[in-house]
Design an enzyme around this catalytic site. Structure first.
Site, PDB file in Angstrom:
ATOM      1  N   THR A  40       0.965  -1.061   0.067  1.00  0.00           N
ATOM      2  CA  THR A  40      -0.019  -0.365  -0.073  1.00  0.00           C
ATOM      3  C   THR A  40       1.023   1.548   0.422  1.00  0.00           C
ATOM      4  OG1 THR A  40      -0.269  -0.025   2.641  1.00  0.00           O
ATOM      5  CG2 THR A  40      -1.834  -1.457   1.280  1.00  0.00           C
ATOM      6  N   HIS A  45       6.684  -0.258   6.928  1.00  0.00           N
ATOM      7  CA  HIS A  45       6.686   0.642   7.938  1.00  0.00           C
ATOM      8  C   HIS A  45       7.137   0.028   9.326  1.00  0.00           C
ATOM      9  CE1 HIS A  45       2.871  -0.400   9.167  1.00  0.00           C
ATOM     10  NE2 HIS A  45       2.377   0.208   8.195  1.00  0.00           N
ATOM     11  N   HIS A  48       5.230  -3.504   9.749  1.00  0.00           N
ATOM     12  CA  HIS A  48       5.361  -4.502   8.991  1.00  0.00           C
ATOM     13  C   HIS A  48       7.024  -5.400   9.505  1.00  0.00           C
ATOM     14  CE1 HIS A  48       4.151  -2.165   5.883  1.00  0.00           C
ATOM     15  NE2 HIS A  48       3.612  -3.324   6.030  1.00  0.00           N
ATOM     16  N   LYS A  82     -11.116  -1.190   8.387  1.00  0.00           N
ATOM     17  CA  LYS A  82     -10.408   0.412   7.719  1.00  0.00           C
ATOM     18  C   LYS A  82     -11.703   1.004   7.933  1.00  0.00           C
ATOM     19  CE  LYS A  82      -6.550  -0.120   5.857  1.00  0.00           C
ATOM     20  NZ  LYS A  82      -6.334  -1.623   6.639  1.00  0.00           N
ATOM     21  N   ARG A  86     -10.377   1.823   0.647  1.00  0.00           N
ATOM     22  CA  ARG A  86      -8.778   2.542   0.248  1.00  0.00           C
ATOM     23  C   ARG A  86      -9.501   3.033  -1.502  1.00  0.00           C
ATOM     24  NH1 ARG A  86      -5.449  -1.481   2.123  1.00  0.00           N
ATOM     25  NH2 ARG A  86      -4.973  -0.867   4.428  1.00  0.00           N
ATOM     26  N   GLN A 171      -7.261 -13.884   0.454  1.00  0.00           N
ATOM     27  CA  GLN A 171      -6.089 -14.630   1.371  1.00  0.00           C
ATOM     28  C   GLN A 171      -6.274 -16.353   1.542  1.00  0.00           C
ATOM     29  OE1 GLN A 171      -5.576 -11.619   4.355  1.00  0.00           O
ATOM     30  NE2 GLN A 171      -4.354 -12.368   5.716  1.00  0.00           N
ATOM     31  N   ASP A 192      -5.300  -8.405  13.781  1.00  0.00           N
ATOM     32  CA  ASP A 192      -6.591  -7.308  13.051  1.00  0.00           C
ATOM     33  C   ASP A 192      -6.787  -8.531  11.628  1.00  0.00           C
ATOM     34  OD1 ASP A 192      -3.985  -7.440  11.629  1.00  0.00           O
ATOM     35  OD2 ASP A 192      -4.326  -5.284  10.877  1.00  0.00           O
ATOM     36  N   LYS A 227      -2.359   3.559  18.154  1.00  0.00           N
ATOM     37  CA  LYS A 227      -1.185   2.724  17.248  1.00  0.00           C
ATOM     38  C   LYS A 227       0.625   3.157  17.703  1.00  0.00           C
ATOM     39  CE  LYS A 227      -3.462   0.245  13.612  1.00  0.00           C
ATOM     40  NZ  LYS A 227      -4.697   0.386  12.155  1.00  0.00           N
ATOM     41  N   LYS A 230       3.225   6.077  15.114  1.00  0.00           N
ATOM     42  CA  LYS A 230       2.692   7.535  14.642  1.00  0.00           C
ATOM     43  C   LYS A 230       3.808   8.424  14.156  1.00  0.00           C
ATOM     44  CE  LYS A 230      -1.552   6.574  12.509  1.00  0.00           C
ATOM     45  NZ  LYS A 230      -2.826   6.147  13.024  1.00  0.00           N
ATOM     46  N   THR A 231       3.809   9.338  13.962  1.00  0.00           N
ATOM     47  CA  THR A 231       4.833  10.415  13.400  1.00  0.00           C
ATOM     48  C   THR A 231       3.977  11.735  13.637  1.00  0.00           C
ATOM     49  OG1 THR A 231       5.913  11.012  11.795  1.00  0.00           O
ATOM     50  CG2 THR A 231       6.900   9.472  13.530  1.00  0.00           C
TER      51      THR A 231
END
Length: 405
Positions: A40, A45, A48, A82, A86, A171, A192, A227, A230-231
RNA sequence: GGGUAGGUGCCCGAGUGGUUAAAGGGAACGGACUGUAAAUCCGUCAGCUUAGCUUACGAUGGUUCGAAUCCAUCCCUGCCCA
């Protein structure tokens, strides 16, 4: 110690389909297992990264990881968790993202001599024939059951397209395909992914009457349940172009006390006794643990040299020792002397707008060489830079070094 | 296709002709306090040539001295019916 228990001890495991059987499996044979990654973005990140760590632990224990890149599923988009659909991505973008993932994964997993595999599900998903798929696979799914899956809950309130509804089936199909091709017996993923994973496990068990197992990881969240990773600029990326090693280091240096131990267990290879010792430190002393965490994680992701630099920069800025060379640096052109400091910094991306810069000055949030800037129209002069450049501090702990270009 | 409810700032969400750059909350940012932590308190949170101007309430056009608010057309989403 069994790797399963090791993963459990380190805090990875959230749910497992068959705990005891999985443990036995790891004991008895070389297990081929997989984790899927949807392309994506053009970089992995931290989420992962946690999966990569789990894979690395298992690989060390002699098992064989498959990194499945979702070149096919990525075109559909996983609706789990979500709230909205997307944006559809073009094939070129997906292609590009896949190759970026691949490069980054090679840092963490040893792909030599067939010790690990990297495959792209576009390879088989693209070729699927709709009618055949419906007959072979579709017949094994109950819509009633799918609708009760946790991952669709939110979407059932806001709308779920048939396209995304099929993600789970794709999947599950992947898992079966990997079983056929490579003898893959275990699928892992973030918590998730639980519904999607059991869909695959059940499909294989039903259709092929073969053993298949699923395992999910704890999501990397703060003790408050948010989560992690995150910045202010979005995700914490592994790509140094998107998140600099310095910022990456700082992120971990700044985690909450209560999260240090968890992060050490999940994101480093330190032995658990050490993890527990560091995590038990109290008050000021826990800063030691944070330094270790930041250094170790940065080392794994960016290499020892970059970790070293990030650490030195931090020392220089926050403890006043070490050299400033590795602090994030902005190059100032000679024509910038005489211009407003705020304008120059805005152009360099320190502020997203001049207004933000002015506001910061008004709120006493900006300093130059340890001196608070109180005048928003402050002019940058040549003497500000001196011999070794100047140091700009934005807010409490963001620093930029200005040097002549 | 028919009916119906909607589309508001980073997100959620109020507003239903002027006092609205738009309540409230969340996120984020700055300050105080600290340990480069958390909690707390205070402040900020569209842009700019900053006591002024410009752009903004799905899109386009219209009514009006004046619209996020009214009208028309279009696009998108939920729900119900087919």
């Amino acid at each position: 110690m069994n790797v399963y228990d090791e993963l459990k001890e380190r805090g990875f495991i959230a749910q497992a389909t068959h705990e005891n059987e999985i443990r036995d499996l790891f004991e008895k044979e070389k297990v081929t297992f997989y984790i899927g990654f949807d392309p994506t973005a053009d970089s992995l990140h931290v989420g992962h990264f946690m999966g990569m760590m789990a894979m690395a632990h298992l690989q060390k224990a002699g098992h064989r990881p498959i990194c499945l890149i979702g070149g096919g599923t990525g075109t559909i988009g996983d609706p789990s968790g979500k709230t909205d659909m997307r944006k559809m991505m073009t094939d070129e973008i997906i292609e590009h993202n896949c190759s970026c993932f691949k490069k980054q994964m090679e840092r963490f997993i040893d792909f030599s001599e067939d010790k690990a595999l990297m495959v792209n599900n576009a390879e088989w998903l693209r070729k699927l024939n709709y009618i055949d798929l419906l007959r072979d696979v579709g017949a094994h799914f109950s819509v009633n059951r799918m609708l009760t899956a946790e991952c669709y809950k939110q979407r059932l309130e806001r709308g779920l397209t048939f396209l995304e509804f099929n993600y789970m089936i794709m999947q599950a199909y992947d898992f079966m395909e990997l079983g056929d091709r490579y003898g893959c017996k275990l699928e892992m993923g973030g918590d998730d992914q639980w519904s999607n994973i059991i869909a695959g496990v059940e499909l294989i068990r039903r259709k092929q009457a073969k053993a298949a197992f699923g395992l999910t990881f704890t999501l990397l969240t703060t003790s408050e349940g948010k989560k992690m990773g995150k910045t202010e600029k979005g995700a914490l990326w592994l790509d140094p172009e998107k998140t600099s090693p310095y910022d990456f280091y700082q992120y971990w240096r700044n985690v909450a006390d209560s999260d240090v131990e968890k992060c050490l267990g999940l994101l480093t290879f330190l032995p658990m006794e050490e993890v527990r010792r560091l995590g038990a430190l109290q008050d000021q002393a826990i800063n030691e643990a944070k330094k270790v965490l930041a250094y170790e994680v940065t080392k794994l992701v960016h290499g020892e040299a970059e970790a070293e630099k990030a650490q030195q920069a931090a020392e220089a800025l926050f403890s006043g020792q070490g050299n400033l060379e590795n602090v994030p640096t902005l190059e100032i052109r000679s024509e910038d002397f005489g211009a407003k400091l705020i304008d120059v910094l805005t152009r360099e991306g320190v502020f997203s707008s001049k207004g933000e810069g002015r506001r910061l000055v008004q709120q006493n949030g900006l300093s130059l060489n340890d001196e608070r800037i109180s005048d928003a129209d402050r002019i940058l002069t040549e003497s500000d830079l001196g011999e070794d450049g100047a140091l700009v501090k934005k807010g409490k702990k963001k620093y930029y070094r200005l040097v002549r270009a």
